[in-house]
Design a protein around this motif. Structure first.
Motif, PDB file in Angstrom:
ATOM      1  N   PHE A   1       0.836  -1.207   0.000  1.00 60.28           N
ATOM      2  CA  PHE A   1       0.000   0.000   0.000  1.00 60.28           C
ATOM      3  C   PHE A   1       0.868   1.253   0.000  1.00 60.28           C
TER       4      PHE A   1
ATOM      5  N   GLU B   1      14.294  -1.232   3.864  1.00 62.01           N
ATOM      6  CA  GLU B   1      14.581   0.033   4.568  1.00 62.01           C
ATOM      7  C   GLU B   1      14.589  -0.230   6.072  1.00 62.01           C
TER       8      GLU B   1
ATOM      9  N   LYS C   1      16.481  -6.856  -0.947  1.00 65.50           N
ATOM     10  CA  LYS C   1      15.254  -7.505  -1.417  1.00 65.50           C
ATOM     11  C   LYS C   1      15.074  -8.883  -0.792  1.00 65.50           C
TER      12      LYS C   1
HETATM   13  P1  NAD Z   1       4.152  -3.213   5.407  1.00 66.56           P
HETATM   14  O1  NAD Z   1       3.772  -2.275   6.464  1.00 66.56           O
HETATM   15  O2  NAD Z   1       4.268  -4.640   5.752  1.00 66.56           O
HETATM   16  O3  NAD Z   1       5.524  -2.580   4.649  1.00 66.56           O
HETATM   17  C1  NAD Z   1       6.203  -3.179   3.575  1.00 66.56           C
HETATM   18  C2  NAD Z   1       7.703  -3.109   3.864  1.00 66.56           C
HETATM   19  O4  NAD Z   1       8.367  -3.943   2.927  1.00 66.56           O
HETATM   20  C3  NAD Z   1       8.306  -1.703   3.716  1.00 66.56           C
HETATM   21  O5  NAD Z   1       9.117  -1.393   4.826  1.00 66.56           O
HETATM   22  C4  NAD Z   1       9.171  -1.817   2.427  1.00 66.56           C
HETATM   23  O6  NAD Z   1      10.348  -1.050   2.487  1.00 66.56           O
HETATM   24  C5  NAD Z   1       9.504  -3.276   2.425  1.00 66.56           C
HETATM   25  N1  NAD Z   1       9.768  -3.830   1.093  1.00 66.56           N
HETATM   26  C6  NAD Z   1       9.245  -3.444  -0.097  1.00 66.56           C
HETATM   27  N2  NAD Z   1       9.697  -4.240  -1.085  1.00 66.56           N
HETATM   28  C7  NAD Z   1      10.540  -5.135  -0.509  1.00 66.56           C
HETATM   29  C8  NAD Z   1      11.327  -6.220  -1.002  1.00 66.56           C
HETATM   30  N3  NAD Z   1      11.336  -6.536  -2.296  1.00 66.56           N
HETATM   31  N4  NAD Z   1      12.073  -6.948  -0.129  1.00 66.56           N
HETATM   32  C9  NAD Z   1      12.080  -6.629   1.200  1.00 66.56           C
HETATM   33  N5  NAD Z   1      11.361  -5.603   1.721  1.00 66.56           N
HETATM   34  C10 NAD Z   1      10.597  -4.879   0.881  1.00 66.56           C
HETATM   35  O7  NAD Z   1       3.151  -3.286   4.280  1.00 66.56           O
HETATM   36  P2  NAD Z   1       2.190  -2.160   3.741  1.00 66.56           P
HETATM   37  O8  NAD Z   1       2.236  -2.247   2.282  1.00 66.56           O
HETATM   38  O9  NAD Z   1       2.487  -0.869   4.393  1.00 66.56           O
HETATM   39  O10 NAD Z   1       0.767  -2.701   4.263  1.00 66.56           O
HETATM   40  C11 NAD Z   1       0.184  -2.512   5.514  1.00 66.56           C
HETATM   41  C12 NAD Z   1      -0.779  -3.679   5.784  1.00 66.56           C
HETATM   42  O11 NAD Z   1      -1.465  -4.144   4.621  1.00 66.56           O
HETATM   43  C13 NAD Z   1      -0.056  -4.902   6.299  1.00 66.56           C
HETATM   44  O12 NAD Z   1      -0.951  -5.696   6.999  1.00 66.56           O
HETATM   45  C14 NAD Z   1       0.284  -5.572   5.009  1.00 66.56           C
HETATM   46  O13 NAD Z   1       0.763  -6.863   5.159  1.00 66.56           O
HETATM   47  C15 NAD Z   1      -1.043  -5.459   4.272  1.00 66.56           C
HETATM   48  N6  NAD Z   1      -0.829  -5.643   2.836  1.00 66.56           N
HETATM   49  C16 NAD Z   1      -0.727  -6.914   2.377  1.00 66.56           C
HETATM   50  C17 NAD Z   1      -0.432  -7.139   1.049  1.00 66.56           C
HETATM   51  C18 NAD Z   1      -0.308  -8.577   0.607  1.00 66.56           C
HETATM   52  O14 NAD Z   1      -1.056  -9.431   1.066  1.00 66.56           O
HETATM   53  N7  NAD Z   1       0.640  -8.861  -0.264  1.00 66.56           N
HETATM   54  C19 NAD Z   1      -0.255  -6.074   0.158  1.00 66.56           C
HETATM   55  C20 NAD Z   1      -0.412  -4.755   0.649  1.00 66.56           C
HETATM   56  C21 NAD Z   1      -0.683  -4.570   2.005  1.00 66.56           C
END
Ligand code: NAD
Length: 268
Positions: free
Chosen positions: A28, A243, A258
């Motif tokens: 997000f 990060e 990553k």
């Molecule tokens: P989050 O708060 O879990 O943040 C994502 C983190 O991942 C960030 O710190 C970013 O720097 C890091 N990141 C990005 N790409 C990366 C990579 N390739 N390798 C390692 N780290 C990486 O997630 P959010 O997007 O802020 O979402 C908030 C809420 O919504 C959480 O519950 C989240 O899990 C959920 N959400 C879930 C999904 C999914 O099911 N895939 C997608 C969007 C949001």
């Protein structure tokens, strides 16, 4: 400190949206917290569902379609390989709803605790029965067009709790539950709701000797507090992320980069 997951006996892994970023599912934060000009908080809350359930189902239909098109990446697969071969006890907790951990795990060795729910489940708003449901009730243009995605496996589709009724059971363009004929909602923990499995998670955090967080920003509670719980019970703590996160002072080893590149090495 040069440590590997295989050096530990009881491991808890917490994953967030970052582990699925390289499968093509945007976090997000990457999308500025927006979906079609709606703030995510406007479509992922109980109030939003009460106000405009169809809008909420359009959002989750789009997410089901997006997740079904994605494939597990090397980070998802590395965790499964590790669980299949390691002598350690491993518990996987995910904030993700995208079903990619399950789809990477064809033998069912590492079932995740999906603390925020799953895109392949729906729940009756009357009696709370949970159904396996991988239908996208709206297409990407927002038209009512129920179609099955690939979020449930063939085996899941044969189970009693799989929702076969979707074509017949709708009114006002909302899916209804087979049990009570009440509106179905996504089985997702929305903003302001309490995540699932909290008691079980707390116990595992207290007992683990290694806690690894992967691809989570440390900003969404209660998951953001797990690191502190594990640390205060003497677990070693590892963070794999692109990060720094706010809890960095409690992290023993920070592996920056990553997930798809670092996770296979750390869990080798
Ligand atoms: P989050 O708060 O879990 O943040 C994502 C983190 O991942 C960030 O710190 C970013 O720097 C890091 N990141 C990005 N790409 C990366 C990579 N390739 N390798 C390692 N780290 C990486 O997630 P959010 O997007 O802020 O979402 C908030 C809420 O919504 C959480 O519950 C989240 O899990 C959920 N959400 C879930 C999904 C999914 O099911 N895939 C997608 C969007 C949001």
């Amino acid at each position: 400190m040069n440590i590997k997951a295989r050096d530990f006996k009881k491991i808890v892994i917490l994953t967030g949206a970052g582990i699925s970023a390289e499968s093509g599912i945007s976090t997000f934060r990457d999308a500025n917290g927006l979906w079609e000009n709606h703030k995510v908080q406007e479509v992922a809350t109980p109030e939003a569902y009460a106000r405009d359930p169809q809008l909420v189902w359009k959002f989750y239909s789009m997410r089901r379609i997006q997740a079904a098109k994605a494939l597990p990446n090397p980070a998802h697969r590395a965790l499964i390989n590790f669980a299949a071969n390691a002598g350690s006890e491993i518990h996987l907790i995910t904030q993700n709803v995208d079903v990619l951990h399950e789809r990477a795990d064809i033998t069912g060795k590492l079932p995740p605790l999906c603390m925020h729910g799953s895109l392949n489940q729906s729940r009756c708003t009357h009696c709370e029965t949970v159904y396996l449901d991988d239908h996208a009730y709206f297409d990407l243009d927002g038209n009512y067009a129920p179609s099955r995605t690939e979020l449930c496996s063939a085996e899941e589709r044969t189970r009693d709790e799989y929702l076969h009724h979707y074509k017949l059971e709708y009114a006002h363009f909302l899916p209804l539950s087979p049990c009570c004929k009440a509106p179905l909602r996504p089985h997702i923990v929305w903003f302001g709701e309490i995540p699932f499995f909290m008691a079980k998670i707390e116990k595992r955090l207290r007992e683990c000797d290694l806690f690894v967080s992967i691809g989570t920003s440390g900003q969404v509670y209660p998951a953001a507090g797990f690191l502190q719980v594990a640390k205060s019970h003497n677990a070693r703590t590892v963070c794999i992320n692109k990060e720094a996160i706010p809890q960095s002072h409690m992290i023993d080893v920070f592996l920056e980069g990553k997930a798809a590149e670092i996770v296979p090495d750390f869990f080798a």
